[in-house]
Motif scaffolding. Sequence first.
Motif, PDB file in Angstrom:
ATOM      1  N   THR A   6       4.760 -17.988 -60.859  1.00  0.00           N
ATOM      2  CA  THR A   6       6.002 -18.556 -61.390  1.00  0.00           C
ATOM      3  C   THR A   6       5.792 -19.692 -62.381  1.00  0.00           C
ATOM      4  OG1 THR A   6       6.197 -20.228 -59.655  1.00  0.00           O
ATOM      5  CG2 THR A   6       7.142 -18.035 -59.196  1.00  0.00           C
ATOM      6  N   GLY A   7       4.619 -20.327 -62.352  1.00  0.00           N
ATOM      7  CA  GLY A   7       4.391 -21.493 -63.192  1.00  0.00           C
ATOM      8  C   GLY A   7       4.992 -22.763 -62.625  1.00  0.00           C
ATOM      9  N   GLU A   8       5.533 -22.692 -61.434  1.00  0.00           N
ATOM     10  CA  GLU A   8       6.156 -23.842 -60.781  1.00  0.00           C
ATOM     11  C   GLU A   8       5.160 -24.524 -59.840  1.00  0.00           C
ATOM     12  OE1 GLU A   8       9.290 -24.977 -61.356  1.00  0.00           O
ATOM     13  OE2 GLU A   8       9.399 -23.442 -62.917  1.00  0.00           O
ATOM     14  N   PRO A   9       5.357 -25.834 -59.572  1.00  0.00           N
ATOM     15  CA  PRO A   9       4.469 -26.531 -58.634  1.00  0.00           C
ATOM     16  C   PRO A   9       4.537 -25.910 -57.235  1.00  0.00           C
ATOM     17  CG  PRO A   9       5.789 -28.091 -59.884  1.00  0.00           C
ATOM     18  CD  PRO A   9       6.333 -26.727 -60.180  1.00  0.00           C
ATOM     19  N   LEU A  10       3.397 -25.909 -56.546  1.00  0.00           N
ATOM     20  CA  LEU A  10       3.302 -25.399 -55.173  1.00  0.00           C
ATOM     21  C   LEU A  10       2.813 -26.503 -54.249  1.00  0.00           C
ATOM     22  CD1 LEU A  10       1.379 -22.001 -55.522  1.00  0.00           C
ATOM     23  CD2 LEU A  10       3.732 -22.293 -54.809  1.00  0.00           C
ATOM     24  N   ASP A  11       3.443 -26.648 -53.106  1.00  0.00           N
ATOM     25  CA  ASP A  11       2.924 -27.554 -52.076  1.00  0.00           C
ATOM     26  C   ASP A  11       1.813 -26.877 -51.297  1.00  0.00           C
ATOM     27  OD1 ASP A  11       6.211 -28.863 -51.382  1.00  0.00           O
ATOM     28  OD2 ASP A  11       4.635 -29.645 -52.694  1.00  0.00           O
ATOM     29  N   GLU A  16       4.154 -14.873 -50.218  1.00  0.00           N
ATOM     30  CA  GLU A  16       4.933 -14.505 -51.400  1.00  0.00           C
ATOM     31  C   GLU A  16       4.336 -15.088 -52.690  1.00  0.00           C
ATOM     32  OE1 GLU A  16       6.462 -16.138 -48.692  1.00  0.00           O
ATOM     33  OE2 GLU A  16       6.816 -14.176 -47.793  1.00  0.00           O
ATOM     34  N   ASP A  17       3.600 -16.179 -52.582  1.00  0.00           N
ATOM     35  CA  ASP A  17       3.014 -16.851 -53.736  1.00  0.00           C
ATOM     36  C   ASP A  17       1.573 -17.250 -53.377  1.00  0.00           C
ATOM     37  OD1 ASP A  17       2.993 -17.793 -56.295  1.00  0.00           O
ATOM     38  OD2 ASP A  17       4.648 -19.190 -56.008  1.00  0.00           O
TER      39      ASP A  17
END
Length: 92
Positions: A6-11, A16-17
Amino acid sequence: MISTRTGEPLDRLTAEDPRGFSLSLVQAILGPMGAHWFYEGETLGYRTLYVWFAQDDILITIQTNSQPADGMDQLYNVVTAIYEAIKPPALP
């Protein structure tokens, strides 16, 4: 860490990611060349390696568009050859 999906930050990674990317530097000793800082990253068939030898203020950058088979990676051998060719001569 950033999701490669997604290009979004991940904790944290999830089912799923499951893949993330994070910039980080490492310090290590590379044989007789001594301590150096490096970053190695890869994504979808591309690899980049940055190696900085602080004692000589030399930065070597290598980028490829290939992924070798397990056990066949030669990037550090290339860095070694380049460093040996360009390093300053030893002082007497």
